[in-house]
Design an enzyme around this catalytic site. Structure first.
Site, PDB file in Angstrom:
ATOM      1  N   ASN A   1       0.817  -1.198   0.000  1.00 43.73           N
ATOM      2  CA  ASN A   1       0.000   0.000   0.000  1.00 43.73           C
ATOM      3  C   ASN A   1       0.862   1.264   0.000  1.00 43.73           C
ATOM      4  OD1 ASN A   1      -1.899   2.008   0.453  1.00 43.73           O
ATOM      5  ND2 ASN A   1      -3.154   0.734   1.767  1.00 43.73           N
ATOM      6  N   ASP A   2       1.441   1.576   1.136  1.00 45.09           N
ATOM      7  CA  ASP A   2       2.172   2.842   1.248  1.00 45.09           C
ATOM      8  C   ASP A   2       3.337   2.947   0.266  1.00 45.09           C
ATOM      9  OD1 ASP A   2       0.496   3.638   3.298  1.00 45.09           O
ATOM     10  OD2 ASP A   2       1.724   2.649   4.809  1.00 45.09           O
TER      11      ASP A   2
END
Lengths: 460, 101
Positions: free
Chosen positions: A384-385
């Site tokens: 994600n990040d």
């Protein structure tokens, strides 16, 4: 005395082997040899220590070694690869605890030392205690026992005064002739509390750096105990680990573009993340496993970006199966690994190696980032990040400036994700709202299995 | 040991630690952290010396000493097995298989 000479010579050899082992461990070709070598040295050091003259309580000692070693050996043997980072934290904390205990004995016995040794004794006690309690908190966080990052009001001031108080009391005890048991207990409670308040506000994403830092701390504490016990093997091994641990911490922090100072004093917090989320416009669009399969099957190049979510779902074997299937159909498939994918730098490489993915299919961020525009599909699985484009664009974002994988530049982006929640750091991901991005919801394991089934039908 | 000798040892050991791992590739960061975690498990021999010189008639000293050895042994044993498992994986990671499938 001959037995002393023999012990000292053995300690010298052991220390040398430790350094050589560490050196060997920093190259993939010799790494395995390095740890085995160091292992033999450790056994030798332990055995030789039994010949130390005037040693009491040998029965108790053997019992402690068998119990401690046995429990740790067993737990290290059964732990899953995904849970490795927290185990490293636990063992590291134990080392710090051992160093703190050595200091406690010296203080309780009231052994007289020079001013320098007393200072190192107290420093080692504090650093060891901080490493112990800090590692326990790190373990709890990574294990999911403690999900919230707790930030006390006036956190930095509390840290400062607690540090001051601990050092003050410590040095008072260290220099006094006969410190009372109450003072010693209070000192250790303060030092342990310091470790807790230092680590408790730090968010999960920064945890690997913290573990590495605590690892370096333990090394230092062990080194300082070496000065107290006049044991050069402890001094050199401890300081070597302390210094290499500091370097490793810096390398990790650099990979995340988060200076160590920021990690300790201004951790990524939920509030900062929440204010961020409202700015993302648009909606996420779903796609089916069939569509995902055809996009990849009829493309030329697929870049897979695995994240911790994939590892937790235990999907790395399925993903590799899918990659092989696609390759049989003539699609070029490679893996792109962000430096902090997984829970620690290199963790994802370990997990992919476990699934049997060859090294030459795995690329670092610098090697692969220029290739994304040529890729038909960037498949993001449980990451994600590390693919969030706000890191490039949004100066107000807590992850601004972190190097990311440019998945958004691929022709199509498919994100395999369990639900609509934000990432580990709690930051909304702008990638998911982009026009070229589609979401494939489901657990990584099941979603990829569906895709595999679909790809198989296309090959007939 | 006098203060300056200690300082010299500290300095040299610190540089050694820094130099020894300065060219480590990213894929080995985790195993190396784990490996260095194992090496500071040598605190075990310090703990043994501490327990060995504790007064056998003082239960408190014995308790702390026991704890020290227990924790030190756990650090060493756990650190070893975890590192070995990680690195074993790299070895069987079929490097020779290559990409020409």
């Amino acid at each position: 005395m001959t037995s002393n000479w023999f012990i000292n010579a053995a300690y010298f050899a052991v220390t040398l082997v430790f350094i050589l082992g560490l050196k060997a461990m920093s190259s993939p070709v010799t790494a395995r040899k390095g740890i085995v070598l160091a292992g033999f040295a450790m056994v030798a050091a332990t055995v030789v220590t039994f010949f130390m003259p005037g040693l009491h309580n040998v029965g108790l000692m053997v019992m402690a070694i068998v119990l401690g070693g046995g429990v740790a050996w067993w737990s290290g043997k059964v732990v899953k690869m995904t849970d490795m980072p927290q185990m490293v934290a636990v063992y590291n904390g134990m080392g710090g605890g051992a160093a703190a205990c050595i200091a406690a004995i010296e203080l309780v016995r009231g052994v007289e030392h020079t001013a320098m040794v007393s200072t190192l004794l107290v420093l080692g006690a504090i650093i060891g205690s901080v490493a112990f309690s800090g590692s326990c908190v790190a373990f709890a966080k990574l294990q999911g026992l403690m999900n919230k990052t707790i930030r006390l009001p006036q956190q930095n001031n509390i840290n400062f005064f607690l540090t001051l108080l601990t050092f003050g009391l410590g040095l008072t005890i260290g220099y006094s002739d006969a410190p009372s048991l109450f003072e010693i207990t209070l000192f250790f409670i303060l030092a342990l509390a310091l470790g807790v308040v230092l680590v408790i506000p730090i968010g999960g994403a920064d945890m690997p750096v913290v573990i590495s830092l605590l690892n370096a701390f333990t090394g230092l504490a062990v080194g300082f105990k070496g000065f107290v016990l006049a044991n050069p093997a402890l001094i050199v091994a401890g300081i070597v680990v302390g210094a290499s641990g500091m370097l490793l911490t810096q390398l990790m922090a650099k990979a995340m573009n988060r200076p160590i100072r920021n990690i300790i004093f201004s951790p990524i917090t939920g509030e900062a993340a929440a204010s961020d989320g409202s700015e993302v416009q648009g909606s996420m669009r779903e796609l089916s496993a069939t569509d995902a399969a055809s996009l990849m099957r009829y493309g030329n190049k697929v870049i897979i970006i695995p994240g911790y979510g994939m590892a937790v779902a235990g999907a790395q074997h399925k993903v590799w199966e899918m990659a092989q299937l696609l390759e049989e159909g003539g699609v070029e498939v490679v893996f792109a690994i962000h430096p902090v994918a997984g829970r620690m730098p290199g963790h994802m490489n370990v997990l992919l190696a476990e699934a049997g993915v060859p090294y030459d299919k795995i690329f670092d961020l610098e090697e692969i980032n220029a290739d994304f525009p040529q890729a038909d599909v960037a498949l993001v699985i449980g990451a994600n990040d590390v693919v969030n484009p706000v890191a490039r664009t949004d100066k107000s974002s807590p992850i601004y400036g972190m190097p990311i994988l440019n998945a958004d530049m691929a022709q199509n982006v498919i994100v395999v994700k369990r639900g609509k929640g934000a990432g580990y750091s709690g930051i909304e991901n702008a990638l998911f709202y982009k026009d070229n991005c589609r979401m494939l919801y489901g657990s990584a394991q099941a979603a990829i299995a569906d895709v595999i089934a679909q790809v198989k039908t296309m090959e007939v | 040991m006098d203060g300056f000798t200690a300082l010299y040892i500290f300095m040299l050991a610190a540089f050694t630690g820094y130099e020894v791992i300065s060219r480590v590739p990213v894929i080995l960061h985790t195993p190396l952290m784990s490996g260095s975690n194992f090496i500071h498990g040598v605190v075990l021999i310090g703990a043994m010396a501490s327990l060995g010189h504790a007064d056998p008639d003082e239960p408190l000293q014995l308790l702390i000493g026991f704890l020290a050895v227990f924790l030190g042994a756990a650090n060493a044993a756990g650190g070893y097995i975890v590192t070995e498992r990680m690195l074993a994986m790299f070895k069987t990671g079929n490097r020779k298989q290559g990409g020409a499938q």
